[in-house]
Design a protein around this motif. Sequence first.
Motif, PDB file in Angstrom:
ATOM      1  N   THR A 297       0.876  -1.234   0.011  1.00  0.00           N
ATOM      2  CA  THR A 297      -0.228  -0.010  -0.077  1.00  0.00           C
ATOM      3  C   THR A 297       0.903   1.221   0.000  1.00  0.00           C
ATOM      4  O   THR A 297       1.368   1.573   1.106  1.00  0.00           O
ATOM      5  CB  THR A 297      -0.839  -0.015   1.261  1.00  0.00           C
ATOM      6  N   THR A 298       1.118   1.751  -1.164  1.00  0.00           N
ATOM      7  CA  THR A 298       2.356   2.693  -1.095  1.00  0.00           C
ATOM      8  C   THR A 298       1.607   3.935  -1.453  1.00  0.00           C
ATOM      9  O   THR A 298       0.435   4.238  -1.408  1.00  0.00           O
ATOM     10  CB  THR A 298       3.161   2.345  -2.666  1.00  0.00           C
ATOM     11  N   SER A 299       2.482   5.038  -1.502  1.00  0.00           N
ATOM     12  CA  SER A 299       2.107   6.557  -1.734  1.00  0.00           C
ATOM     13  C   SER A 299       3.105   7.178  -2.686  1.00  0.00           C
ATOM     14  O   SER A 299       3.998   7.848  -2.487  1.00  0.00           O
ATOM     15  CB  SER A 299       2.214   7.304  -0.419  1.00  0.00           C
ATOM     16  N   LEU A 300       2.986   6.614  -4.053  1.00  0.00           N
ATOM     17  CA  LEU A 300       3.609   7.072  -5.132  1.00  0.00           C
ATOM     18  C   LEU A 300       5.216   6.596  -4.763  1.00  0.00           C
ATOM     19  O   LEU A 300       5.475   5.621  -4.287  1.00  0.00           O
ATOM     20  CB  LEU A 300       3.668   8.417  -5.618  1.00  0.00           C
ATOM     21  N   GLU A 301       6.054   7.511  -4.705  1.00  0.00           N
ATOM     22  CA  GLU A 301       7.426   7.565  -4.379  1.00  0.00           C
ATOM     23  C   GLU A 301       7.967   7.754  -2.965  1.00  0.00           C
ATOM     24  O   GLU A 301       9.213   8.005  -2.903  1.00  0.00           O
ATOM     25  CB  GLU A 301       8.375   8.063  -5.502  1.00  0.00           C
ATOM     26  N   MET A 302       6.942   8.098  -2.076  1.00  0.00           N
ATOM     27  CA  MET A 302       7.382   8.321  -0.778  1.00  0.00           C
ATOM     28  C   MET A 302       8.293   7.286  -0.174  1.00  0.00           C
ATOM     29  O   MET A 302       7.959   6.248  -0.243  1.00  0.00           O
ATOM     30  CB  MET A 302       5.892   8.493  -0.025  1.00  0.00           C
ATOM     31  N   GLN A 303       9.437   7.862   0.346  1.00  0.00           N
ATOM     32  CA  GLN A 303      10.077   7.074   1.318  1.00  0.00           C
ATOM     33  C   GLN A 303       9.412   7.088   2.826  1.00  0.00           C
ATOM     34  O   GLN A 303       9.246   8.109   3.391  1.00  0.00           O
ATOM     35  CB  GLN A 303      11.410   7.523   1.474  1.00  0.00           C
ATOM     36  N   GLY A 304       9.202   5.752   3.410  1.00  0.00           N
ATOM     37  CA  GLY A 304       8.742   5.698   4.595  1.00  0.00           C
ATOM     38  C   GLY A 304       8.100   4.157   4.445  1.00  0.00           C
ATOM     39  O   GLY A 304       8.514   3.516   3.537  1.00  0.00           O
ATOM     40  N   ALA A 305       7.244   3.917   5.546  1.00  0.00           N
ATOM     41  CA  ALA A 305       6.606   2.643   5.815  1.00  0.00           C
ATOM     42  C   ALA A 305       5.608   2.556   6.846  1.00  0.00           C
ATOM     43  O   ALA A 305       5.394   3.637   7.525  1.00  0.00           O
ATOM     44  CB  ALA A 305       7.922   1.537   6.412  1.00  0.00           C
ATOM     45  N   SER A 306       4.886   1.760   6.843  1.00  0.00           N
ATOM     46  CA  SER A 306       3.995   1.402   7.881  1.00  0.00           C
ATOM     47  C   SER A 306       4.025   0.105   8.514  1.00  0.00           C
ATOM     48  O   SER A 306       4.540  -1.002   8.138  1.00  0.00           O
ATOM     49  CB  SER A 306       2.352   1.502   7.309  1.00  0.00           C
ATOM     50  N   ILE A 307       3.474  -0.057   9.782  1.00  0.00           N
ATOM     51  CA  ILE A 307       3.462  -1.370  10.475  1.00  0.00           C
ATOM     52  C   ILE A 307       2.025  -1.525  10.770  1.00  0.00           C
ATOM     53  O   ILE A 307       1.211  -0.822  11.251  1.00  0.00           O
ATOM     54  CB  ILE A 307       4.241  -1.067  11.829  1.00  0.00           C
ATOM     55  N   THR A 308       1.693  -2.934  10.420  1.00  0.00           N
ATOM     56  CA  THR A 308       0.197  -3.400  10.587  1.00  0.00           C
ATOM     57  C   THR A 308       0.185  -4.717  11.491  1.00  0.00           C
ATOM     58  O   THR A 308       1.124  -5.369  11.174  1.00  0.00           O
ATOM     59  CB  THR A 308      -0.380  -3.632   9.272  1.00  0.00           C
TER      60      THR A 308
END
Length: 333
Positions: A297-308
């Motif tokens: 589940t991305t946001s174009l080229e955003m550098q970052g991450a999520s934890i689920t």
Amino acid sequence: MKKLINDPKNVVTEAVAGFAAAHPDLVRVSEDPLFIVRQDAPVAGKVGIVSGGGSGHEPLHGGFVGPGMLHAAVPGPVFTSPTPDPILAATKAVDGGAGVLHIVKNYTGDVLNFETAADLAAADGVEVRSVVVNDDVAVKDSLYTAGRRGVAGTVLVEKIAGAAAERGDSLDQVAAIAERVIGQVRSMGVALTPSVVPHAGEPSFTLEDDEIEIGIGIHGEPGRERIKLEPADAIADRMLEPIVQDLPFASGDKVLLMVNGMGGTPQVELYILFRRAAESLAEQGIDVERSLVGNFTTSLEMQGASITVLKLDDEMAALWDAPVNTAALRWGM
């Protein structure tokens, strides 16, 4: 702005055409109205599952169309909800006589347009149920939402509900298992850089070189706080703590742990985050029984991450393990 695109107005249609050309064994595409559908849809006697939303979050949702998961996905413009017409058309295209489940991320445009499409489908004799995913613990009532946002936990809802539909569950049963997953899944994200929407041509927000945004949304919506960059373990702890506290998760729980990239983060960094999150959960007596790491589940080229984190029961675990054959998730086939 540097992007591998042609005319910004054609980004979504050209991307969907490329996706269809790359995966002709799995999907076919309707160009007008625009939606992606399973090659074998409708599947007679089984519940159809439709999801969708603004583009720019790939492989969500089109990458999850195929046996064991979604029957159709409806892509809107980048970061913009699809209109009711393609949602309605996709709903009709997957109706095999057992009804259709809509899986909707909690953004105002998505909710309203899927509701309208469901009403129109009902008028045409198609039975529709809808579930709304709101797994983001970061903030409530953000720029795009009333209530919590739907983020990477959507992938888990789609997989488990898709497996329930594949085994022949009724519409009420598929909706019930989807709601159960929604009730047990929580997520939190972080951004190191902004994304650039093609038609805008400039970053959706600004961060200094030494800043990160904790709790960012997948469209670049503000999070909980903006802080100086920290080591990965400290960031993982910041993200995991509100997740664990929110349900709350407790010692003895069995969970699925997902670390999701926002599009511009290399796998090596995602696995560093996963290592710390798994370690932290173990310290709290929480057993990581299933895992998923990658860009889902991305946001174009955003550098970052999520934890689920999803609290599992035996049925959810079995449905997660069930065979799936999509462009972005594939096992057991």
